[in-house]
Write a protein that holds these residues in place. Sequence first.
Motif, mmCIF file in Angstrom:
data_model
loop_
_atom_site.group_PDB
_atom_site.id
_atom_site.type_symbol
_atom_site.label_atom_id
_atom_site.label_comp_id
_atom_site.label_asym_id
_atom_site.label_seq_id
_atom_site.Cartn_x
_atom_site.Cartn_y
_atom_site.Cartn_z
ATOM 1 N N GLU A 1 1.450 -1.212 0.312
ATOM 2 C CA GLU A 1 0.044 -0.100 0.044
ATOM 3 C C GLU A 1 0.880 1.215 -0.079
ATOM 4 O O GLU A 1 0.599 1.892 -0.442
ATOM 5 C CB GLU A 1 -0.966 0.131 0.780
ATOM 6 C CG GLU A 1 -1.842 1.364 1.241
ATOM 7 C CD GLU A 1 -3.106 1.439 2.565
ATOM 8 O OE1 GLU A 1 -3.992 2.000 2.978
ATOM 9 O OE2 GLU A 1 -2.974 0.450 3.598
ATOM 10 N N ALA A 2 2.647 1.569 0.413
ATOM 11 C CA ALA A 2 2.848 2.432 1.278
ATOM 12 C C ALA A 2 3.725 3.049 -1.095
ATOM 13 O O ALA A 2 3.763 4.096 -0.895
ATOM 14 C CB ALA A 2 3.955 1.676 1.862
ATOM 15 N N ARG A 3 3.477 1.736 -1.584
ATOM 16 C CA ARG A 3 3.494 1.899 -2.917
ATOM 17 C C ARG A 3 3.236 2.455 -3.212
ATOM 18 O O ARG A 3 3.722 3.303 -4.654
ATOM 19 C CB ARG A 3 4.530 0.779 -3.005
ATOM 20 C CG ARG A 3 5.965 0.237 -2.463
ATOM 21 C CD ARG A 3 5.814 -0.670 -3.561
ATOM 22 N NE ARG A 3 7.784 -0.422 -4.642
ATOM 23 C CZ ARG A 3 8.483 -0.341 -4.270
ATOM 24 N NH1 ARG A 3 9.341 -0.233 -3.245
ATOM 25 N NH2 ARG A 3 8.625 0.559 -5.271
ATOM 26 N N THR A 4 2.193 2.510 -3.163
ATOM 27 C CA THR A 4 1.237 3.053 -4.024
ATOM 28 C C THR A 4 1.130 4.898 -3.547
ATOM 29 O O THR A 4 0.582 5.727 -4.761
ATOM 30 C CB THR A 4 -0.546 2.888 -3.830
ATOM 31 O OG1 THR A 4 -0.618 3.068 -2.443
ATOM 32 C CG2 THR A 4 -0.121 1.335 -4.238
ATOM 33 N N LEU A 5 1.854 5.137 -2.514
ATOM 34 C CA LEU A 5 2.191 6.559 -2.778
ATOM 35 C C LEU A 5 2.956 7.840 -2.792
ATOM 36 O O LEU A 5 3.062 8.349 -2.956
ATOM 37 C CB LEU A 5 1.311 6.666 -0.825
ATOM 38 C CG LEU A 5 0.071 5.729 -0.059
ATOM 39 C CD1 LEU A 5 0.075 6.326 1.219
ATOM 40 C CD2 LEU A 5 -0.844 6.339 -0.912
ATOM 41 N N LEU A 6 3.608 6.644 -3.820
ATOM 42 C CA LEU A 6 5.364 7.021 -3.764
ATOM 43 C C LEU A 6 5.076 8.558 -4.895
ATOM 44 O O LEU A 6 4.035 7.895 -5.400
ATOM 45 C CB LEU A 6 6.726 6.348 -3.970
ATOM 46 C CG LEU A 6 6.623 5.488 -3.204
ATOM 47 C CD1 LEU A 6 7.547 4.456 -3.934
ATOM 48 C CD2 LEU A 6 7.921 5.234 -2.593
ATOM 49 N N PRO A 7 5.750 9.237 -5.166
ATOM 50 C CA PRO A 7 5.323 10.186 -5.363
ATOM 51 C C PRO A 7 5.930 10.530 -7.384
ATOM 52 O O PRO A 7 6.237 11.003 -7.837
ATOM 53 C CB PRO A 7 6.157 12.254 -4.772
ATOM 54 C CG PRO A 7 7.264 10.753 -4.008
ATOM 55 C CD PRO A 7 7.065 9.490 -3.946
ATOM 56 N N PHE A 8 6.588 9.346 -7.997
ATOM 57 C CA PHE A 8 8.042 9.170 -8.610
ATOM 58 C C PHE A 8 6.714 8.978 -9.631
ATOM 59 O O PHE A 8 5.503 8.343 -9.761
ATOM 60 C CB PHE A 8 8.559 8.257 -8.391
ATOM 61 C CG PHE A 8 9.506 8.450 -7.537
ATOM 62 C CD1 PHE A 8 10.290 8.949 -7.284
ATOM 63 C CD2 PHE A 8 9.513 7.047 -6.630
ATOM 64 C CE1 PHE A 8 11.439 9.035 -6.588
ATOM 65 C CE2 PHE A 8 10.481 7.486 -5.500
ATOM 66 C CZ PHE A 8 11.214 8.876 -5.398
ATOM 67 N N ARG A 9 6.772 9.424 -11.053
ATOM 68 C CA ARG A 9 6.468 9.229 -12.203
ATOM 69 C C ARG A 9 6.697 8.268 -12.739
ATOM 70 O O ARG A 9 7.686 7.261 -12.763
ATOM 71 C CB ARG A 9 6.976 10.978 -13.181
ATOM 72 C CG ARG A 9 6.748 11.609 -13.150
ATOM 73 C CD ARG A 9 7.198 12.735 -14.123
ATOM 74 N NE ARG A 9 8.346 13.098 -14.116
ATOM 75 C CZ ARG A 9 9.754 11.949 -15.607
ATOM 76 N NH1 ARG A 9 8.719 11.849 -16.408
ATOM 77 N NH2 ARG A 9 10.971 12.317 -15.700
ATOM 78 N N HIS A 10 5.473 7.238 -13.542
ATOM 79 C CA HIS A 10 5.701 5.948 -14.322
ATOM 80 C C HIS A 10 6.508 6.098 -15.732
ATOM 81 O O HIS A 10 5.872 7.340 -15.983
ATOM 82 C CB HIS A 10 3.629 5.080 -14.379
ATOM 83 C CG HIS A 10 2.979 4.889 -12.757
ATOM 84 N ND1 HIS A 10 3.990 4.484 -12.054
ATOM 85 C CD2 HIS A 10 2.330 5.540 -12.753
ATOM 86 C CE1 HIS A 10 3.130 3.899 -10.915
ATOM 87 N NE2 HIS A 10 2.149 5.310 -11.147
ATOM 88 N N PRO A 11 7.830 5.211 -15.090
ATOM 89 C CA PRO A 11 8.200 5.118 -16.898
ATOM 90 C C PRO A 11 7.080 5.204 -17.402
ATOM 91 O O PRO A 11 6.580 4.189 -18.213
ATOM 92 C CB PRO A 11 9.296 4.025 -16.558
ATOM 93 C CG PRO A 11 8.696 3.131 -15.273
ATOM 94 C CD PRO A 11 8.059 4.090 -15.052
#
Length: 372
Positions: free
Chosen positions: A362-372
Motif C-alpha cells: 500500500e505504501a508503494r502506491t503513495l510514492l510520488p514518482f512518475r511512472h516510466p
Amino acid sequence: MPNRYQQCSKESLLVPEYPFLRQDWLQAFVSSGAVAPAGPGDGSGWQDLSVRDARGEYLLPLYRKLHSWGEYVFDQSWARAYARHGLDYYPKLITAVPYTPITGPRWVLPPGVTDAAGWLWPQVEAALADRQASGWHLLFPDDRARQALADLPLVARQACHFRWFNRDYRSFDDFLAALVSRKRKSLRRERVRITEQGLRIERAAGEAIPDDWWQAFYPCYADTYLRRGQAPYLSEGFFRALRAHLPGQLMLVAAFDDDPTLPVAMALYLFDDERLYGRYWGALRDYDALHFELCYYQGIEFSIERGLQEFDPGVQGEHKLLRGFEPVITWSLHHLVEPAFQRAVAEFCREEAVAVAAYQAEARTLLPFRHP
C-alpha cells in the motif's frame, strides 16, 4: 548493486567503513554512560557483554537488557505475555547497535574463522545460560548476516522502514524531475518556505564542521526529548566522543535565524562511501517545514553531491513516502529459551509478516514518482 560488506574477515567487513560496528562508535556508548560496562552495575538498562578480540576490539556486540527501550523492535507485548504466565522476560540478550535502528553487518569474525553460525551460536547459548536470560534477539541484520544464520533456531520478524535511493541523479532538481508534477511543486514549496521565514541553511562535513556548531548541537538534540518529557538517550559526552574519533564520517546541517552565528536547529548525519544515515536532529523554535529541510532534503542533496547510493533517514513516518523515500523490509531474528513462547512468537511473526507485506504494498502506491 553488490553488497561490499564483509563475509568472513574483519578487514573486508569494514569496507566501505560502515560506521556502526567501529570500535569508536560502540565504545562511545560505554564511555558516555549510555551503556554500562560488564560488571555488577547496569543502571542504564544496557550492559555490555560483547565478545572482543585480544586487543579489546568488538567482534560480537552483545548486551544484557532490563527493558526494551532504544531498540526500535517492539517486543513489549511479548514481555507482558511472559508476565501473565508468571515468567520473567527480562533480562534478555540482544545483538544490536545501541539506540541505532540501522541495517547492516552485526559481527566481525576472528581471523581464520569462516563459519559465522558455528562461531556465534555457542557463545550466545553460553551467555543465555550464564545470565539466565529469556532469549537472544538480533536486530537489523543485513542480508548476509541473516543468510549466515539461516540454519539456527531463530524466528524472523519483519518491519517496514523508508529509504531514499539515488537513481543517478545529477542534482536535487534532477531528483524533482522524477516526481509527478503535483508532488514536485509541493516539495519546492516546502523549500521556499524556509527562505520565506528568513532562515539560512548551511551544511558542513568532517573537519570542516565549525567548533561553535558542535557547541550548539546538543541543546537542539536534547530539546527533541525534553519536549516529550523524556531525558535524552545520549549525553553530550557521547557526541564529543564521535567528534574526536569519527570526524571524517560526520555531517552537520545548521539553520540560522536572527543571529547569524547561533543555529536554531541542527541535524547530525553519518556516512560511508555508499550510504548516508540520518540520526539526530532538534530545533529550539518551531518553523514550518524545517524538519523536512534539515532531515530529508539536505540529506538528499548531500547524497547526490557525494554519489552515495542510499539514504536511511531513520525509523517510522509515512510522510517520508511523499518525499521520495521508498518502503523497504527490515529484519530481526529471535530465539526464546522457553519452547512454548518460541512457538507462539513464531506464529505471531508469521501473521505479522502478512500485515507488513500489505503495508509495504500500500505504501508503494503513495510514492510520488512518475511512472516510466
